[in-house]
Design a protein around this motif. Structure first.
Motif, short mmCIF file in Angstrom:
data_model
loop_
_atom_site.label_atom_id
_atom_site.label_comp_id
_atom_site.label_asym_id
_atom_site.label_seq_id
_atom_site.Cartn_x
_atom_site.Cartn_y
_atom_site.Cartn_z
N VAL A 1 0.84 -1.21 0.00
CA VAL A 1 0.00 0.00 0.00
C VAL A 1 0.87 1.25 0.00
O VAL A 1 0.64 2.19 -0.78
CB VAL A 1 -0.94 0.00 1.22
CG1 VAL A 1 -1.65 1.35 1.35
CG2 VAL A 1 -1.96 -1.12 1.10
N LEU A 2 1.90 1.27 0.85
CA LEU A 2 2.78 2.43 0.92
C LEU A 2 3.52 2.65 -0.40
O LEU A 2 3.61 3.79 -0.90
CB LEU A 2 3.78 2.25 2.06
CG LEU A 2 3.22 2.30 3.49
CD1 LEU A 2 4.30 1.89 4.49
CD2 LEU A 2 2.69 3.68 3.81
N ALA A 3 4.05 1.57 -0.98
CA ALA A 3 4.82 1.70 -2.22
C ALA A 3 3.95 2.16 -3.38
O ALA A 3 4.35 3.03 -4.18
CB ALA A 3 5.50 0.37 -2.56
N LEU A 4 2.76 1.61 -3.51
CA LEU A 4 1.86 2.03 -4.59
C LEU A 4 1.41 3.47 -4.40
O LEU A 4 1.34 4.24 -5.36
CB LEU A 4 0.63 1.11 -4.64
CG LEU A 4 0.87 -0.30 -5.18
CD1 LEU A 4 -0.41 -1.14 -5.05
CD2 LEU A 4 1.32 -0.27 -6.64
N ALA A 5 1.12 3.84 -3.13
CA ALA A 5 0.71 5.22 -2.86
C ALA A 5 1.84 6.19 -3.23
O ALA A 5 1.59 7.27 -3.81
CB ALA A 5 0.33 5.39 -1.40
N HIS B 1 1.77 8.92 -6.26
CA HIS B 1 1.96 10.31 -5.83
C HIS B 1 2.81 11.08 -6.85
O HIS B 1 2.59 12.27 -7.09
CB HIS B 1 2.62 10.35 -4.46
CG HIS B 1 2.86 11.73 -3.94
ND1 HIS B 1 1.88 12.46 -3.28
CD2 HIS B 1 3.96 12.54 -3.99
CE1 HIS B 1 2.37 13.64 -2.95
NE2 HIS B 1 3.63 13.71 -3.35
N GLY B 2 3.78 10.38 -7.46
CA GLY B 2 4.65 11.03 -8.44
C GLY B 2 4.22 10.82 -9.87
O GLY B 2 4.91 11.27 -10.79
N SER C 1 -7.00 14.44 2.84
CA SER C 1 -5.56 14.68 2.74
C SER C 1 -5.22 15.60 1.57
O SER C 1 -5.78 15.46 0.48
CB SER C 1 -4.83 13.35 2.59
OG SER C 1 -3.44 13.56 2.45
N HIS C 2 -4.29 16.51 1.80
CA HIS C 2 -3.84 17.41 0.73
C HIS C 2 -2.85 16.73 -0.20
O HIS C 2 -2.58 17.26 -1.28
CB HIS C 2 -3.19 18.66 1.34
CG HIS C 2 -4.19 19.64 1.87
ND1 HIS C 2 -3.95 20.99 1.97
CD2 HIS C 2 -5.46 19.45 2.35
CE1 HIS C 2 -5.02 21.59 2.48
NE2 HIS C 2 -5.93 20.69 2.73
N SER C 3 -2.29 15.59 0.21
CA SER C 3 -1.31 14.90 -0.63
C SER C 3 -1.93 13.65 -1.24
O SER C 3 -2.75 12.98 -0.61
CB SER C 3 -0.07 14.50 0.19
OG SER C 3 -0.39 13.49 1.12
#
Length: 383
Positions: free
Chosen positions: A128-132, A136-137, A307-309
């Motif tokens: 989840v963290l890696a895909l997010a 994001h980029g 969330s703003h990001s």
């Protein structure tokens, strides 16, 4: 205007202000579901805190403290840790393939001496963290339809195949479906979704016949016709359905469930605890538990939307998707709507591993709420 809107950015970093930003309704709902689980574990143990109920509450208390501590961690640290956590989890899964610990016919653990680690649980968070972070980029067009989608697809496929080979079909399903959910929420083109869905349907029968292990294939065949082997492979589903149906509207009463109390219901403290709830408290009790789960999911998704990001939005939504899939798969399994794949009901079932995964994930959800104004850099680099 809310108090959070009136505080200056520097003031939001103070511990006292961060604590006020935690959604205590959310914490309360988690506590309610866990308390119901402890009550049921007390019941199915015939009125004893041992061996399950007391440990269940202690574990929750520890993991709740961990969740609250993680909620104070700024999103930039979650962002920086995303790829390293995924990379370590992937290496650990490869380690399981090479020298993993085998128990009950499956090789799912790494034995490090003082304890055993199940890397698939770490991967559920790392993916989840890696895909997010990747999304994001990424541009909106890359997320919708681009050759660059090979990167998130590869991130999902690698752990899915490694976990499926252990074999652990339940965890592999959670990893694959969570990854697919994040890609969908990130804006994946409907053309790809329809094509992938069609391919999955076409591959289902060959996958069951030629790829699955024998015991996994038997589970699928039993799901289609549990009455064909009522005292063997179909026993779990049949007993679960009896417990569900016999509860009626209000249930048989606390501690009076015949299927669970008389040992007819298998895995009554883990995979099939929801059936025990239905038997003792009926439709009303089952509906209440499911309503709590729905409320948790709705609040978590609401938090992700604030969330703003993009990292925060997808990270919180992805962790929520993992939780929702636990509930959906276990509920379908207990009702006989899906094969028995060993997925517990989160916070309700006994088990420290799943509780740790869920509570750490909710630590990110709450960190997203506390630090919802955080702005994070673009790009896919490791730093």
């Amino acid at each position: 205007m809310t108090s959070s809107a009136l505080t200056r950015p520097g003031e939001r970093d103070r511990l006292s202000v961060k604590l006020t930003q935690i959604d205590w309704r959310f914490v309360g709902l988690l506590t309610v579901v866990t308390s119901i689980g402890a009550g049921m574990l007390f019941s199915v143990a015939k009125g004893s805190w041992d061996p399950w109920a007391a440990k269940h509450l202690i574990r929750f208390g520890v993991m709740l403290a961990v969740m609250l501590l993680l909620s104070l961690v700024h999103l930039k640290w979650w962002f920086r840790a995303a790829y390293p956590i995924y990379g370590v989890a992937l290496l650990m899964l490869v380690g399981v393939e090479l020298f993993g610990y085998t128990a009950m016919g499956a090789t799912r653990w790494l034995d490090i001496g003082i304890t055993r680690i199940q890397p698939s649980e770490i991967m559920k968070i790392g993916l989840v963290l890696a895909l997010a972070r990747w999304y994001h980029g990424a541009s909106a067009q890359d997320a919708k339809f681009s050759w660059k989608l090979i990167f998130p697809i590869g991130m999902i496929a690698a752990p899915f195949l490694l976990v499926a080979h252990q074999p652990d079909l339940g965890s592999a399903m959670l990893i694959g479906l969570t990854g697919a959910a994040i890609m969908f929420m990130a804006g994946l083109s409907w053309k790809i979704i329809v094509a992938a869905g069609s391919a999955a349907v076409a591959a289902a029968v060959p996958f069951v016949l030629f790829v699955m292990h024998d015991y996994q294939r038997n589970r699928v065949l039993t799901f289609l016709n549990p009455e064909g082997d009522p005292s063997g492979n179909g026993y779990h589903i049949i007993q679960s359905k009896i417990a569900l149906g016999s509860g009626g509207l209000l249930g048989k009463g606390y501690g009076l469930g015949s299927q669970s109390q008389l040992e007819f219901l298998p895995e009554k403290h883990t995979d099939f605890i929801f059936a025990a709830v239905s038997e003792e408290f009926g439709f009303v009790g089952s509906f209440t538990v499911l309503a709590c789960y729905v409320a948790i999911i709705v609040i978590a998704l609401r938090i992700s939307s604030l969330s703003h990001s993009h990292f925060g939005r997808l990270g919180a939504a992805g962790m929520t998707a993992t939780f929702a899939l636990y509930v959906l798969i276990n509920g379908a399994m207990v009702m006989g709507l899906a094969p028995v794949v060993g997925v517990p009901m989160p916070l309700l079932s006994y088990g420290g591993t799943v509780m740790a995964t869920v509570m750490i994930g909710f630590g990110l959800v709450m960190a997203t709420r506390v630090h919802r104004y955080a702005e994070l850099p673009k790009g896919h680099g490791l730093i």
